[in-house]
Design a protein around this motif. Sequence first.
Motif: not given
Length: 160
Positions: A18-19, A22, A64, A91, A93, A111, A114-115
């Motif tokens: 889960n994010v 960010q 992070e 971000g 997470f 990760c 996703l960023l």
Amino acid sequence: MAETENGAAQAAPQIKLNVLNQYIRDLSFENILAQKRVSGEVQPDVSVQVNLDAQKREAENQYEVAIKLKITSKAKDSGAELFVMELDYAGLFNISGVPNEQLHPFLLIECPRLLFPFVRRIVSDVTRDGGFPPLNLENIDFMQLYRQELARQQAAQAQA
């Protein structure tokens, strides 16, 4: 799959990602071309340096992950700097179900993937707002970046 006593198949652990947040930790943009009052057409040569960082947070299963970019643009003919941009984008997470031996690559590959779309948008907007055509970063292969860093660390250990 392993069979349990009652005959049901035992499933692999379920990975949850889960994010939570960010954000931009640091951002700077310097338009050197405008400061020098250079006019006319300039052909840019853009260089992008990428660094990744991952840290465990105090809360359970929270990490992070940061993408740090340093982008420099120089004129192809003269080598004069046009602009310099530095971005530190992070971000937060919540990650569970990832085995410990796979956590490090997961943090530094999945990760950042996703960023990255958000990083790309920030770079595009800032370069456009800074007086240049929007810089659209090409996709970054975070797996290849991770492998290169492992090879670099192994080579450094071999020399030590």
